[in-house]
Design an enzyme around this catalytic site. Structure first.
Site, PDB file in Angstrom:
ATOM      1  N   ASP A 112       0.863  -1.185   0.000  1.00  0.00           N
ATOM      2  CA  ASP A 112       0.000   0.000   0.000  1.00  0.00           C
ATOM      3  C   ASP A 112       0.902   1.237   0.000  1.00  0.00           C
ATOM      4  O   ASP A 112       1.314   1.724   1.054  1.00  0.00           O
ATOM      5  CB  ASP A 112      -0.936   0.011   1.209  1.00  0.00           C
ATOM      6  CG  ASP A 112      -2.050   1.035   1.052  1.00  0.00           C
ATOM      7  OD1 ASP A 112      -3.046   0.718   0.379  1.00  0.00           O
ATOM      8  OD2 ASP A 112      -1.909   2.148   1.580  1.00  0.00           O
TER       9      ASP A 112
ATOM     10  N   GLU B  88       2.308   5.079  -0.338  1.00  0.00           N
ATOM     11  CA  GLU B  88       1.895   6.465  -0.126  1.00  0.00           C
ATOM     12  C   GLU B  88       2.612   7.302  -1.177  1.00  0.00           C
ATOM     13  O   GLU B  88       3.768   7.009  -1.532  1.00  0.00           O
ATOM     14  CB  GLU B  88       2.247   6.945   1.278  1.00  0.00           C
ATOM     15  CG  GLU B  88       1.519   6.214   2.391  1.00  0.00           C
ATOM     16  CD  GLU B  88       0.012   6.323   2.296  1.00  0.00           C
ATOM     17  OE1 GLU B  88      -0.495   7.428   1.991  1.00  0.00           O
ATOM     18  OE2 GLU B  88      -0.664   5.311   2.525  1.00  0.00           O
ATOM     19  N   ALA B  89       1.949   8.319  -1.659  1.00  0.00           N
ATOM     20  CA  ALA B  89       2.498   9.108  -2.756  1.00  0.00           C
ATOM     21  C   ALA B  89       2.237  10.595  -2.545  1.00  0.00           C
ATOM     22  O   ALA B  89       1.363  10.987  -1.767  1.00  0.00           O
ATOM     23  CB  ALA B  89       1.893   8.659  -4.093  1.00  0.00           C
TER      24      ALA B  89
ATOM     25  N   ASP C 136      -2.399   1.138  -6.557  1.00  0.00           N
ATOM     26  CA  ASP C 136      -1.008   0.952  -6.142  1.00  0.00           C
ATOM     27  C   ASP C 136      -0.131   0.469  -7.286  1.00  0.00           C
ATOM     28  O   ASP C 136       0.960   1.008  -7.508  1.00  0.00           O
ATOM     29  CB  ASP C 136      -0.944  -0.029  -4.965  1.00  0.00           C
ATOM     30  CG  ASP C 136      -1.558   0.565  -3.719  1.00  0.00           C
ATOM     31  OD1 ASP C 136      -0.880   1.356  -3.032  1.00  0.00           O
ATOM     32  OD2 ASP C 136      -2.730   0.268  -3.452  1.00  0.00           O
TER      33      ASP C 136
ATOM     34  N   HIS D  24      -3.449   6.102   6.673  1.00  0.00           N
ATOM     35  CA  HIS D  24      -2.618   6.691   5.612  1.00  0.00           C
ATOM     36  C   HIS D  24      -1.129   6.606   5.897  1.00  0.00           C
ATOM     37  O   HIS D  24      -0.335   7.170   5.150  1.00  0.00           O
ATOM     38  CB  HIS D  24      -3.028   8.132   5.304  1.00  0.00           C
ATOM     39  CG  HIS D  24      -4.482   8.276   4.997  1.00  0.00           C
ATOM     40  ND1 HIS D  24      -5.086   7.616   3.951  1.00  0.00           N
ATOM     41  CD2 HIS D  24      -5.469   8.971   5.622  1.00  0.00           C
ATOM     42  CE1 HIS D  24      -6.381   7.913   3.931  1.00  0.00           C
ATOM     43  NE2 HIS D  24      -6.637   8.720   4.942  1.00  0.00           N
TER      44      HIS D  24
ATOM     45  N   ASP E 205      -1.481   0.877   6.994  1.00  0.00           N
ATOM     46  CA  ASP E 205      -2.528   0.492   6.043  1.00  0.00           C
ATOM     47  C   ASP E 205      -2.295  -0.932   5.556  1.00  0.00           C
ATOM     48  O   ASP E 205      -3.225  -1.749   5.487  1.00  0.00           O
ATOM     49  CB  ASP E 205      -2.549   1.449   4.851  1.00  0.00           C
ATOM     50  CG  ASP E 205      -3.266   2.760   5.151  1.00  0.00           C
ATOM     51  OD1 ASP E 205      -3.854   2.878   6.248  1.00  0.00           O
ATOM     52  OD2 ASP E 205      -3.234   3.666   4.307  1.00  0.00           O
TER      53      ASP E 205
END
Length: 331
Positions: free
Chosen positions: A116, A118-119, A216, A275, A280
Site C-alpha cells: 500500500d 503512499e504518494a 497501487d 494513511h 494500512d
C-alpha cells in the site's frame, strides 16, 4: 493512500502498441473474461451443502453467533459475514469427506505480499498530476499459518515535486525531513527486491501481491517507474485487488469495500495511523487473513495490460508471481 485512490480519477497514459514491456501476458485473456468452467455438481454432497446453506439463511444474528461459538469459529462481524463464515465452514467440512474435493486444493499461495504505497498529493490534485511514491511498505502473510510474518518499509525521495504539500504531510504523517533523508525510488526498489529474494519468493515459495484497489500497481507504481526511467517489474504485473475479492466473497456493494468498512464488517477496528503505508498494509493484511479463515480462496484478479489495470477472469490458471529481479533502466 485511500483518500487519493477513492477521489482521484486514473488518468493513466497508455503505452504504445509496440511497447512489449507494458503487456501483462502474451494473450489477451485479461481483457475478455470467459465463463468459468462448470464442475460436476451431481455428487450428493452438494445437496447436503444446499440443505446446510438453507438452514444458515434462516438464522438470525444471535443464532449465527451461537453456532459460530459452538464450532469455535470467530463470532465477530455483521450478519452477512457470519453467514458466509458458517457456509464456508460446512462446505469445507463436507468436501473434505467427499471425492468431489479431488483436484481442488491448489488454490492458495504460500505467501501473499500486501503493498500500500503512499504518494505525493495535493488537496485538489491538478489535471495530470504526477504522484511520486514516498513510502514503500510490504507486509508478508504466510497462508499456511494465517499469520503476518514480516514487513518491509522505506521512505522515498521525490524528484519531480521534492517539496511535500502541507496537505500531504498532514494526510500521511510523512514529513519533509523524512523524504529529504531518504533515497530515490530506484535504490529503494533494489532493496525491496533484495528483501523479497531473501524470502525465496518465486523460487522456493509460490507468492503473489495484494493491494487495496487498482491504484497501487496500476497508477502509483506504473507512473513511478516511468518517472524513474526503469522498466515496470515483471513480478508486479498481476495482483489480488482485495476490494473485488471482498465484495464478491461476502456479496456486498462497492460502497462497503473501503478499508474501514471492511474492517468494521469483520468486527475489527483500524490499528495504527490511517494513511501510514505500513499501518494500512498491516490492516489490509488482517482483512486478508480473516477472509482466508472464512474460506475465501484469494486469487489474482487484476493485471497491468498496456499500462492499464485490467480484470483477470476467474477461469485463468492460478500462477504465482515470477521471482523478483531488479528492473532494468529504460533506454
Amino acid at each position: 493512500m485511500e483518500s487519493q485512490k477513492s477521489n482521484q480519477p486514473a488518468n493513466e497514459t497508455s503505452a504504445s502498441d509496440n511497447d512489449k514491456e507494458e503487456e501483462c501476458c502474451a494473450n489477451t485473456s485479461c481483457e475478455q473474461p470467459s465463463s468459468p468452467k462448470q464442475g460436476d455438481f451431481s455428487d450428493p454432497v452438494y445437496k447436503e451443502i444446499a440443505v446446510a446453506n438453507g438452514a444458515i439463511n434462516r438464522m438470525n444474528r444471535d443464532e449465527l453467533c451461537a453456532k459460530c461459538a459452538e464450532l469455535k469459529l470467530d463470532t465477530r462481524g455483521v450478519k452477512d459475514v457470519l453467514r458466509k463464515r458458517l457456509k464456508s465452514y460446512y462446505k469445507k467440512q463436507k468436501l473434505m469427506h467427499s471425492a468431489a474435493a479431488n483436484g481442488n486444493t491448489d488454490t492458495y499461495f504460500d505467501y501473499i505480499c500486501v503493498v500500500d504505497f503512499e504518494a505525493t498529493c495535493e488537496e485538489n490534485n491538478p489535471p495530470n498530476y504526477l504522484h511520486e511514491i514516498i513510502e514503500f511498505p510490504m507486509v508478508l502473510i504466510d497462508t499456511h499459518t494465517l499469520e503476518i510474518v514480516d514487513s518491509f518499509q522505506e521512505y522515498v525521495k521525490p524528484v519531480v515535486n521534492p517539496q511535500l504539500s502541507e496537505f500531504c504531510v498532514k494526510l500521511t504523517g510523512i514529513t519533509q525531513q523524512m523524504v529529504d533523508e531518504a533515497e530515490t525510488f530506484h535504490r529503494v526498489l533494489k532493496r525491496a527486491v533484495s528483501w523479497l529474494q531473501e524470502k525465496e519468493l518465486g523460487t522456493k515459495y509460490k507468492y503473489t501481491f495484494l493491494t487495496d484497489g487498482s491504484w497501487d500497481m496500476g497508477k502509483f507504481l506504473h507512473t513511478q517507474c516511468k518517472l524513474s526511467c526503469i522498466r515496470y517489474p515483471q513480478f508486479a504485473r498481476k495482483w489480488i485487488n482485495i476490494r473485488k475479492s471482498y465484495g464478491n466473497f461476502y456479496k456486498v456493494p462497492r460502497t462497503q469495500t473501503k478499508l474501514i468498512c471492511m474492517l468494521e464488517n469483520l468486527g475489527m477496528q483500524y490499528d495504527g495511523r490511517p494513511h501510514c503505508g505500513l499501518d494500512d498494509s498491516r490492516n489490509i493484511a488482517r482483512i486478508a487473513v480473516h477472509m482466508l479463515k472464512d474460506g475465501c480462496q484469494l486469487r489474482v484478479n487484476e493485471c497491468l495490460h498496456s499500462g492499464e489495470p485490467r480484470s483477470v477472469p476467474i477461469s485463468a490458471p492460478i500462477e504465482g508471481a515470477p521471482a523478483p529481479q531488479t528492473p532494468k533502466k529504460r533506454n
